[in-house]
Write a protein that holds these residues in place. Structure first.
Motif, PDB file in Angstrom:
ATOM      1  N   ALA A 142       0.836  -1.207   0.000  1.00  0.00           N
ATOM      2  CA  ALA A 142       0.000   0.000   0.000  1.00  0.00           C
ATOM      3  C   ALA A 142       0.870   1.256   0.000  1.00  0.00           C
ATOM      4  CB  ALA A 142      -0.924  -0.009   1.213  1.00  0.00           C
ATOM      5  N   LEU A 143       1.975   1.217   0.776  1.00  0.00           N
ATOM      6  CA  LEU A 143       2.894   2.360   0.794  1.00  0.00           C
ATOM      7  C   LEU A 143       3.485   2.612  -0.594  1.00  0.00           C
ATOM      8  CD1 LEU A 143       5.216   2.360   3.960  1.00  0.00           C
ATOM      9  CD2 LEU A 143       3.894   4.235   3.021  1.00  0.00           C
ATOM     10  N   ARG A 144       3.847   1.519  -1.282  1.00  0.00           N
ATOM     11  CA  ARG A 144       4.385   1.648  -2.644  1.00  0.00           C
ATOM     12  C   ARG A 144       3.352   2.282  -3.573  1.00  0.00           C
ATOM     13  NH1 ARG A 144       8.988  -1.632  -4.228  1.00  0.00           N
ATOM     14  NH2 ARG A 144      10.314  -1.497  -2.385  1.00  0.00           N
ATOM     15  N   ARG A 145       2.088   1.831  -3.450  1.00  0.00           N
ATOM     16  CA  ARG A 145       1.032   2.388  -4.314  1.00  0.00           C
ATOM     17  C   ARG A 145       0.872   3.877  -4.033  1.00  0.00           C
ATOM     18  NH1 ARG A 145      -1.467  -2.530  -3.246  1.00  0.00           N
ATOM     19  NH2 ARG A 145      -2.724  -1.694  -1.548  1.00  0.00           N
ATOM     20  N   SER A 146       0.924   4.240  -2.756  1.00  0.00           N
ATOM     21  CA  SER A 146       0.765   5.646  -2.401  1.00  0.00           C
ATOM     22  C   SER A 146       1.921   6.492  -2.963  1.00  0.00           C
ATOM     23  CB  SER A 146       0.667   5.726  -0.884  1.00  0.00           C
ATOM     24  OG  SER A 146       1.210   6.883  -0.399  1.00  0.00           O
ATOM     25  N   MET A 147       3.155   5.936  -2.951  1.00  0.00           N
ATOM     26  CA  MET A 147       4.295   6.669  -3.542  1.00  0.00           C
ATOM     27  C   MET A 147       4.071   6.882  -5.030  1.00  0.00           C
ATOM     28  SD  MET A 147       7.876   5.393  -1.848  1.00  0.00           S
ATOM     29  CE  MET A 147       7.508   3.694  -1.508  1.00  0.00           C
ATOM     30  N   SER A 148       3.607   5.835  -5.720  1.00  0.00           N
ATOM     31  CA  SER A 148       3.362   5.935  -7.166  1.00  0.00           C
ATOM     32  C   SER A 148       2.298   6.991  -7.451  1.00  0.00           C
ATOM     33  CB  SER A 148       2.883   4.594  -7.736  1.00  0.00           C
ATOM     34  OG  SER A 148       3.852   3.621  -7.542  1.00  0.00           O
ATOM     35  N   GLU A 149       1.219   6.937  -6.645  1.00  0.00           N
ATOM     36  CA  GLU A 149       0.125   7.897  -6.864  1.00  0.00           C
ATOM     37  C   GLU A 149       0.610   9.330  -6.667  1.00  0.00           C
ATOM     38  OE1 GLU A 149      -3.164   4.659  -5.369  1.00  0.00           O
ATOM     39  OE2 GLU A 149      -2.877   6.475  -4.166  1.00  0.00           O
ATOM     40  N   ASN A 150       1.473   9.547  -5.672  1.00  0.00           N
ATOM     41  CA  ASN A 150       1.998  10.903  -5.440  1.00  0.00           C
ATOM     42  C   ASN A 150       2.810  11.401  -6.622  1.00  0.00           C
ATOM     43  OD1 ASN A 150       0.838  11.258  -2.989  1.00  0.00           O
ATOM     44  ND2 ASN A 150       2.602  10.548  -1.809  1.00  0.00           N
ATOM     45  N   VAL A 151       3.641  10.516  -7.187  1.00  0.00           N
ATOM     46  CA  VAL A 151       4.459  10.925  -8.344  1.00  0.00           C
ATOM     47  C   VAL A 151       3.555  11.271  -9.525  1.00  0.00           C
ATOM     48  CG1 VAL A 151       6.126  10.141 -10.076  1.00  0.00           C
ATOM     49  CG2 VAL A 151       6.493   9.610  -7.657  1.00  0.00           C
ATOM     50  N   LEU A 152       2.533  10.438  -9.773  1.00  0.00           N
ATOM     51  CA  LEU A 152       1.643  10.677 -10.910  1.00  0.00           C
ATOM     52  C   LEU A 152       0.827  11.955 -10.710  1.00  0.00           C
ATOM     53  CD1 LEU A 152       0.563   6.992 -11.635  1.00  0.00           C
ATOM     54  CD2 LEU A 152       2.285   8.387 -12.811  1.00  0.00           C
ATOM     55  N   LYS A 153       0.488  12.243  -9.451  1.00  0.00           N
ATOM     56  CA  LYS A 153      -0.232  13.486  -9.142  1.00  0.00           C
ATOM     57  C   LYS A 153       0.652  14.694  -9.465  1.00  0.00           C
ATOM     58  CE  LYS A 153      -2.491  15.643  -5.227  1.00  0.00           C
ATOM     59  NZ  LYS A 153      -2.067  15.855  -3.870  1.00  0.00           N
ATOM     60  N   LYS A 154       1.953  14.590  -9.086  1.00  0.00           N
ATOM     61  CA  LYS A 154       2.891  15.683  -9.370  1.00  0.00           C
ATOM     62  C   LYS A 154       3.065  15.847 -10.877  1.00  0.00           C
ATOM     63  CE  LYS A 154       3.639  16.821  -5.196  1.00  0.00           C
ATOM     64  NZ  LYS A 154       2.940  17.997  -4.709  1.00  0.00           N
ATOM     65  N   ASP A 155       3.074  14.735 -11.582  1.00  0.00           N
ATOM     66  CA  ASP A 155       3.205  14.810 -13.043  1.00  0.00           C
ATOM     67  C   ASP A 155       1.994  15.526 -13.645  1.00  0.00           C
ATOM     68  OD1 ASP A 155       4.442  14.080 -15.638  1.00  0.00           O
ATOM     69  OD2 ASP A 155       2.563  12.951 -15.841  1.00  0.00           O
ATOM     70  N   ALA A 156       0.807  15.190 -13.153  1.00  0.00           N
ATOM     71  CA  ALA A 156      -0.412  15.837 -13.661  1.00  0.00           C
ATOM     72  C   ALA A 156      -0.373  17.340 -13.378  1.00  0.00           C
ATOM     73  CB  ALA A 156      -1.637  15.196 -13.018  1.00  0.00           C
ATOM     74  N   GLU A 157       0.099  17.710 -12.169  1.00  0.00           N
ATOM     75  CA  GLU A 157       0.206  19.139 -11.822  1.00  0.00           C
ATOM     76  C   GLU A 157       1.193  19.845 -12.744  1.00  0.00           C
ATOM     77  OE1 GLU A 157      -0.669  18.361  -7.057  1.00  0.00           O
ATOM     78  OE2 GLU A 157       1.260  19.209  -7.688  1.00  0.00           O
ATOM     79  N   LEU A 158       2.298  19.143 -13.054  1.00  0.00           N
ATOM     80  CA  LEU A 158       3.309  19.737 -13.944  1.00  0.00           C
ATOM     81  C   LEU A 158       2.716  19.998 -15.333  1.00  0.00           C
ATOM     82  CD1 LEU A 158       6.304  20.485 -14.507  1.00  0.00           C
ATOM     83  CD2 LEU A 158       6.659  18.103 -15.179  1.00  0.00           C
ATOM     84  N   GLN A 159       1.905  19.048 -15.811  1.00  0.00           N
ATOM     85  CA  GLN A 159       1.323  19.218 -17.148  1.00  0.00           C
ATOM     86  C   GLN A 159       0.416  20.444 -17.165  1.00  0.00           C
ATOM     87  OE1 GLN A 159       2.784  17.350 -19.322  1.00  0.00           O
ATOM     88  NE2 GLN A 159       3.695  16.346 -17.534  1.00  0.00           N
ATOM     89  N   GLU A 160      -0.275  20.708 -16.054  1.00  0.00           N
ATOM     90  CA  GLU A 160      -1.166  21.875 -16.015  1.00  0.00           C
ATOM     91  C   GLU A 160      -0.381  23.176 -15.970  1.00  0.00           C
ATOM     92  OE1 GLU A 160      -4.096  21.655 -12.930  1.00  0.00           O
ATOM     93  OE2 GLU A 160      -4.929  19.783 -13.728  1.00  0.00           O
ATOM     94  N   ARG A 161       0.800  23.122 -15.327  1.00  0.00           N
ATOM     95  CA  ARG A 161       1.602  24.352 -15.178  1.00  0.00           C
ATOM     96  C   ARG A 161       2.301  24.740 -16.459  1.00  0.00           C
ATOM     97  NH1 ARG A 161       4.695  23.311  -9.952  1.00  0.00           N
ATOM     98  NH2 ARG A 161       6.541  23.666 -11.211  1.00  0.00           N
ATOM     99  N   LEU A 162       2.629  23.758 -17.308  1.00  0.00           N
ATOM    100  CA  LEU A 162       3.456  24.046 -18.499  1.00  0.00           C
ATOM    101  C   LEU A 162       2.619  24.564 -19.662  1.00  0.00           C
ATOM    102  CD1 LEU A 162       5.914  21.015 -18.434  1.00  0.00           C
ATOM    103  CD2 LEU A 162       6.283  23.320 -17.582  1.00  0.00           C
TER     104      LEU A 162
END
Ligand code: RP5
Length: 162
Positions: A142-162
């Motif tokens: 579950a911790l691994r899944r949460s780490m993955s989700e956080n990275v993908l969330k940051k990626d989505a935020e980056l796409q909105e900023r660029l």
């Protein structure tokens, strides 16, 4: 569940070791923490290590700085897996402790994490204990899944900023 031991060479190492203690608590892994020094209390260090298996421990984390022989001294007295944390506590910024901890002779391994890498030391200890504990293995997944989700969330935020 087997216990985890967290040994530090000096009470001055506690701040750097705290993330390991916090993660063990978060994962509900039973543990004991002690201050034993390879140089200042060699008998107590050796005796703790030699009896650790019979006392219900499954893995030992050992944190020390400077000429950091603690993890190696513990590994010499037990066949339990030993995880070394080199502590940054000298003018050499922990490189001295890193080399002292990681450069073990053949047959006496110390699984060495990064300088001040105590969170990863606890994570590795958890993974060792989880080999025989399904519930803990589930928590780690579950911790691994949460780490993955956080990275993908940051990626989505980056796409909105660029
Ligand atoms: C090491 O020496 C300890 O692990 C600590 O990182 C460093 C300094 O110890 P103190 O002199 O603060 O007790 O053995």
């Amino acid at each position: 569940m087997k216990k985890t031991a967290v040994i530090m060479g000096s009470i001055s190492d506690l701040n750097a070791v705290q993330p390991a203690v916090d993660l063990l608590k978060e994962l509900s892994i039973p543990f004991e923490a002690h201050v034993y020094s390879a140089h200042r209390t060699p008998q107590e260090t050796s005796s703790f290590a030699a009896t650790a298996k019979d006392n219900g421990f499954g893995v030992i984390i050992a944190a020390a700085g400077k000429a950091a022989h603690l993890a190696g001294a513990i590994a010499a007295a037990t066949t339990l897996p030993v995880i070394g944390i080199p502590i940054k506590s000298s003018t050499l910024d922990g490189l001295d402790a890193l080399l002292s901890t990681v450069q073990m002779p053949q047959g006496l391994p110390v699984a060495t994490v990064a300088i001040d890498g105590s969170y990863n030391a606890a994570m590795l200890a958890a993974q060792i204990i989880a080999v025989e504990d399904v519930e803990l293995a589930g928590k780690l997944a579950a911790l691994r899944r949460s780490m993955s989700e956080n990275v993908l969330k940051k990626d989505a935020e980056l796409q909105e900023r660029l």
